[in-house]
Scaffold this active site. Structure first.
Site, short mmCIF file in Angstrom:
data_model
loop_
_atom_site.label_atom_id
_atom_site.label_comp_id
_atom_site.label_asym_id
_atom_site.label_seq_id
_atom_site.Cartn_x
_atom_site.Cartn_y
_atom_site.Cartn_z
N HIS A 94 0.81 -1.24 0.00
CA HIS A 94 0.00 0.00 0.00
C HIS A 94 0.84 1.28 0.00
O HIS A 94 1.93 1.34 0.54
CB HIS A 94 -0.91 0.01 1.24
CG HIS A 94 -0.13 0.10 2.51
ND1 HIS A 94 0.16 1.29 3.11
CD2 HIS A 94 0.46 -0.86 3.26
CE1 HIS A 94 0.87 1.07 4.20
NE2 HIS A 94 1.07 -0.23 4.30
N HIS A 98 11.96 -0.16 -13.54
CA HIS A 98 11.69 -1.58 -13.78
C HIS A 98 11.75 -2.31 -12.44
O HIS A 98 12.81 -2.37 -11.81
CB HIS A 98 12.73 -2.17 -14.76
CG HIS A 98 12.48 -3.62 -15.07
ND1 HIS A 98 13.33 -4.37 -15.82
CD2 HIS A 98 11.47 -4.46 -14.73
CE1 HIS A 98 12.87 -5.60 -15.94
NE2 HIS A 98 11.74 -5.68 -15.28
O1 JB2 Z 1 15.79 1.73 -31.51
C1 JB2 Z 1 15.11 0.71 -31.41
C2 JB2 Z 1 15.64 -0.56 -31.04
N1 JB2 Z 1 16.90 -0.98 -30.75
C3 JB2 Z 1 16.80 -2.30 -30.48
N2 JB2 Z 1 13.75 0.77 -31.65
C4 JB2 Z 1 12.95 -0.34 -31.55
N3 JB2 Z 1 11.65 -0.19 -31.83
N4 JB2 Z 1 13.43 -1.55 -31.21
C5 JB2 Z 1 14.76 -1.65 -30.95
N5 JB2 Z 1 15.51 -2.71 -30.61
C6 JB2 Z 1 14.95 -4.04 -30.45
O2 JB2 Z 1 14.57 -4.23 -29.11
C7 JB2 Z 1 15.92 -5.16 -30.75
O3 JB2 Z 1 16.09 -5.38 -32.14
C8 JB2 Z 1 15.23 -6.33 -30.06
O4 JB2 Z 1 14.24 -6.94 -30.88
C9 JB2 Z 1 14.53 -5.65 -28.86
C10 JB2 Z 1 15.22 -5.95 -27.55
O5 JB2 Z 1 14.99 -7.31 -27.28
P1 JB2 Z 1 15.71 -8.13 -26.11
O6 JB2 Z 1 15.09 -9.48 -26.09
O7 JB2 Z 1 17.18 -8.03 -26.29
O8 JB2 Z 1 15.41 -7.35 -24.80
P2 JB2 Z 1 13.99 -6.85 -24.23
O9 JB2 Z 1 14.12 -5.37 -24.07
O10 JB2 Z 1 12.88 -7.38 -24.99
O11 JB2 Z 1 13.91 -7.52 -22.80
C11 JB2 Z 1 14.80 -7.21 -21.75
O12 JB2 Z 1 14.09 -6.56 -20.71
C12 JB2 Z 1 13.03 -7.37 -20.17
C13 JB2 Z 1 12.27 -6.54 -19.17
C14 JB2 Z 1 15.29 -8.60 -21.50
O13 JB2 Z 1 16.51 -8.63 -20.94
C15 JB2 Z 1 14.31 -9.44 -20.68
O14 JB2 Z 1 14.96 -10.57 -20.09
C16 JB2 Z 1 13.59 -8.66 -19.58
N6 JB2 Z 1 12.54 -9.49 -19.03
#
Ligand code: JB2
Length: 214
Positions: A140, A149
């Site tokens: 609360h 995060h």
């Molecule tokens: O400038 C961008 C850009 N740069 C990288 N614009 C957009 N729209 N997308 C971008 N990306 C993309 O973000 C990458 O190509 C990739 O597809 C995505 C990042 O994916 P990743 O799986 O590396 O991390 P995440 O941010 O989805 O997840 C992190 O954070 C979560 C909260 C992970 O480490 C997870 O484990 C965690 N649960």
């Protein structure tokens, strides 16, 4: 009628959000991701292009979901995407997994994402673009800043204050009435029993690892 949605980023965090959006029967336009080929299919959705593909749609006709997560080592991409499109009047949808418990008077700002199994109790307020990840508990009257995060399984007891850009690692525990300054990182598994100033790193005790002698 809710607006169709574009997802920014196509990685792991986006995959989880898309699953929630599908369970909520949201209309999904596609994904923008500079590292994917235009026209390819990712998580069952069309890749529309890099971020500027969003501008093929007016701010009035679509909503955005920030599918880029945040980790302590990253360079603030999630926050900069939010700020860039927010400044151009695009609206970031606030997303809550249907399995989360959110008390009636909790305030979630634009772009807040609440994942599966979360509990958020009465009087808590969470500012823009923050993630409350799977199974976290926020008790609360907490105040959570922007671009925070709270990683899976973290627990914040009552009346905890968390500044902007804070990362609270997996399974960390914060006792009641603690204040965590902006930009600080609370390592996974930490137990925090005193206030933390801005831009600090809190390291948890680490497991000792020994080979088993047979
Ligand atoms: O400038 C961008 C850009 N740069 C990288 N614009 C957009 N729209 N997308 C971008 N990306 C993309 O973000 C990458 O190509 C990739 O597809 C995505 C990042 O994916 P990743 O799986 O590396 O991390 P995440 O941010 O989805 O997840 C992190 O954070 C979560 C909260 C992970 O480490 C997870 O484990 C965690 N649960």
């Amino acid at each position: 009628m809710t607006k169709p949605i574009i997802i920014l980023g196509g990685g792991g965090h986006a995959k989880v959000l898309i699953d929630i959006l599908r369970r909520l029967n949201c209309r999904l336009v596609g994904i923008v991701d500079p590292n994917q080929s235009v026209g390819s299919v990712l998580h069952g959705l069309n890749v529309l292009g890099a971020d500027n593909a969003v501008f093929n749609y007016s701010a009035a006709e679509v909503e955005l979901i920030n599918g880029v997560g945040s980790l302590p080592k990253d360079k603030g991409l999630r926050a900069s995407l939010f700020n860039t499109f927010n400044d151009k009047s695009y609206h970031f949808k606030t997303l809550v997994d249907p399995t989360a418990f959110i008390a009636a008077d909790v305030e979630l700002s634009d772009g807040v994402q609440v994942m599966a199994g979360v509990i958020i109790q009465a009087g808590t307020k969470i500012a823009e673009n923050s993630i409350v990840n799977s199974g976290a508990i926020i008790e609360h009257d907490c105040r959570i800043g922007r671009h925070v995060h709270i990683a899976p399984g973290a627990v914040l007891s009552g009346t905890v204050e968390v500044g902007d850009y804070v990362h609270i690692g997996t399974g960390a525990k914060i006792i009641q009435s603690i204040s965590i300054g902006a930009g600080s990182i609370i390592g996974a598994g930490s137990v925090v029993t005193q206030d933390i100033a801005c831009s600090q790193i809190v390291y948890p005790p680490r497991s000792k690892i020994k080979s088993i002698e047979r």
